[in-house]
Design an enzyme around this catalytic site. Structure first.
Site, PDB file in Angstrom:
ATOM      1  N   LYS A  54       0.259  -6.346   2.779  1.00 31.10           N
ATOM      2  CA  LYS A  54       0.485  -5.694   1.486  1.00 31.10           C
ATOM      3  C   LYS A  54       0.827  -4.227   1.695  1.00 31.10           C
ATOM      4  O   LYS A  54       1.730  -3.688   1.046  1.00 31.10           O
ATOM      5  CB  LYS A  54      -0.756  -5.831   0.590  1.00 31.10           C
ATOM      6  CG  LYS A  54      -0.891  -7.217   0.000  1.00 31.10           C
ATOM      7  CD  LYS A  54      -2.248  -7.445  -0.652  1.00 31.10           C
ATOM      8  CE  LYS A  54      -2.402  -8.924  -1.013  1.00 31.10           C
ATOM      9  NZ  LYS A  54      -3.749  -9.324  -1.346  1.00 31.10           N
ATOM     10  N   GLN A  98      -9.422  -6.960  -2.669  1.00 31.48           N
ATOM     11  CA  GLN A  98      -9.126  -8.172  -1.894  1.00 31.48           C
ATOM     12  C   GLN A  98     -10.281  -9.165  -2.016  1.00 31.48           C
ATOM     13  O   GLN A  98     -11.436  -8.826  -1.728  1.00 31.48           O
ATOM     14  CB  GLN A  98      -8.876  -7.793  -0.420  1.00 31.48           C
ATOM     15  CG  GLN A  98      -8.502  -8.955   0.462  1.00 31.48           C
ATOM     16  CD  GLN A  98      -7.150  -9.577   0.087  1.00 31.48           C
ATOM     17  OE1 GLN A  98      -6.176  -8.867  -0.158  1.00 31.48           O
ATOM     18  NE2 GLN A  98      -7.104 -10.899   0.032  1.00 31.48           N
ATOM     19  N   ASP A 121      -3.388  -7.193 -10.157  1.00 33.66           N
ATOM     20  CA  ASP A 121      -3.634  -8.610  -9.856  1.00 33.66           C
ATOM     21  C   ASP A 121      -3.733  -9.420 -11.147  1.00 33.66           C
ATOM     22  O   ASP A 121      -3.758 -10.650 -11.101  1.00 33.66           O
ATOM     23  CB  ASP A 121      -4.953  -8.747  -9.077  1.00 33.66           C
ATOM     24  CG  ASP A 121      -4.739  -9.319  -7.691  1.00 33.66           C
ATOM     25  OD1 ASP A 121      -3.601  -9.719  -7.393  1.00 33.66           O
ATOM     26  OD2 ASP A 121      -5.717  -9.365  -6.921  1.00 33.66           O
TER      27      ASP A 121
END
Ligand code: NDP
Length: 293
Positions: A54, A98, A121
């Protein structure tokens, strides 16, 4: 008949190019460089690889990548405090925690700490609610990537029958909402669905997000259907370690009109959509025109 292959790698590369151009424009017009902060707690090897990938992709797109690594025994309050600090940091446009977090940390609480304006997200209750209400918000990345791929082969999804197998918060539910927003007639299937084969056979668009290798059989596919396989399953086969989807690809491709491979289908779209959300969040937060990405 052999289905058209939906090339997620190429679609992802295209989207990333468009995002990089939008970022360059933002820099030129507003001296603004969007920033994505990723929080990694612990030393799970797979998570470390994801976070590294990422970071590389963020910088390649011209954005600032900010990584925060906390030890596996970090307290829930320490993680929540870091998220609050990032909420208040003007250089941070997107925050990604994460997952999975270590077992002693309540993930739902940590996700709710994220400012919805920076929720790239798309996992906060506010983001889920906006999606449900059809209001502009930040949409979860894998479902967004799946829709982009479906539309790459069928520009207009309106009126089509769509079946989503899987009802997780991360994939199945938001994907169903996005298909509904495209005016599909949506059926959600799951582990308790009766006669899954018949349900799948009704689908013009069949999306599989199950997490079970090849659970969707070839003759469950309607002739000419678009098949989006979100599943990523690692199996041992013929003495080799392989990645396979939730759909029996070899059998399905003889019936489908178009199908995503695994790997190389939905997977590469997820990071691209994360970058897309970050550049959108950067513009919205500052009241700038939303980039066309
Ligand atoms: P979850 O385990 O959270 O959800 C799986 C869903 O599948 C559940 O709704 C479950 O039903 C349903 N299900 C399980 N078994 C069956 C069955 N035999 N028949 C019908 N439905 C079934 O998984 P996720 O949604 O998080 O992920 C799904 C897959 O997508 C995984 O392979 C994952 O690795 C992959 N994935 C890929 C991403 C990418 O970037 N390409 C990103 C995220 C996930 P029930 O609710 O009744 O239990």
């Amino acid at each position: 008949m052999s289905a058209e292959l939906i090339d997620g790698k190429a679609a992802s590369a295209n989207l990333r190019e468009t995002i990089a151009a939008a970022v360059a424009q933002m820099k030129a017009d507003h001296e603004l460089q969007p920033g994505l902060a990723v929080v990694l707690v612990g030393d799970d090897p797979a998570s470390q690889v994801y976070v590294r990938n990422k970071g590389v992709a963020t910088e390649k797109a011209g954005m600032r990548s900010i990584e925060h690594r906390l030890p596996a025994d970090a307290t829930e309050n320490a993680v929540a405090g870091l998220v609050r600090q990032l909420n208040g940091d003007d250089a941070v446009d997107g925050i990604l925690v994460q997952l999975p977090l270590p077992a002693h940390i309540n993930s739902a609480r940590i996700i709710e700490e994220i400012d919805p304006a920076k929720d790239v997200d798309g996992l906060t209750e506010a983001s889920a609610g906006r999606l449900m209400l059809g209001k502009p918000g930040l949409v979860p990345c894998t479902p967004q990537g799946s829709i982009i791929l479906a539309k790459s082969v069928r520009e207009n999804l309106s009126g089509l029958s769509a079946v989503v197998v899987g009802r997780s918060i991360l994939v199945g539910k938001p994907l169903a909402m996005l298909l509904l927003a495209e005016n599909c007639t949506v059926t959600m299937a799951h582990s308790r669905t009766k006669d899954l084969a018949a349900v799948c056979r009704s689908a013009d668009i069949l999306c599989a997000a199950v997490g079970r290798p090849r659970v969707i059989e070839g003759d469950w596919i309607k002739k000419g259907a678009t098949v989006i396989d979100v599943g990523i399953n690692r199996i041992e086969e013929d003495g080799k370690n392989r990645l396979v989807g939730d759909v029996d690809f070899d059998a399905a491709k003889t019936r489908a009109g178009a199908i995503t491979p695994v790997p190389g289908g939905v997977g590469p779209m997820t990071i691209a959509c994360l970058l897309r959300n970050t550049v959108i969040a950067a513009a919205r937060r500052r009241g700038l025109a939303e980039p066309l990405v």
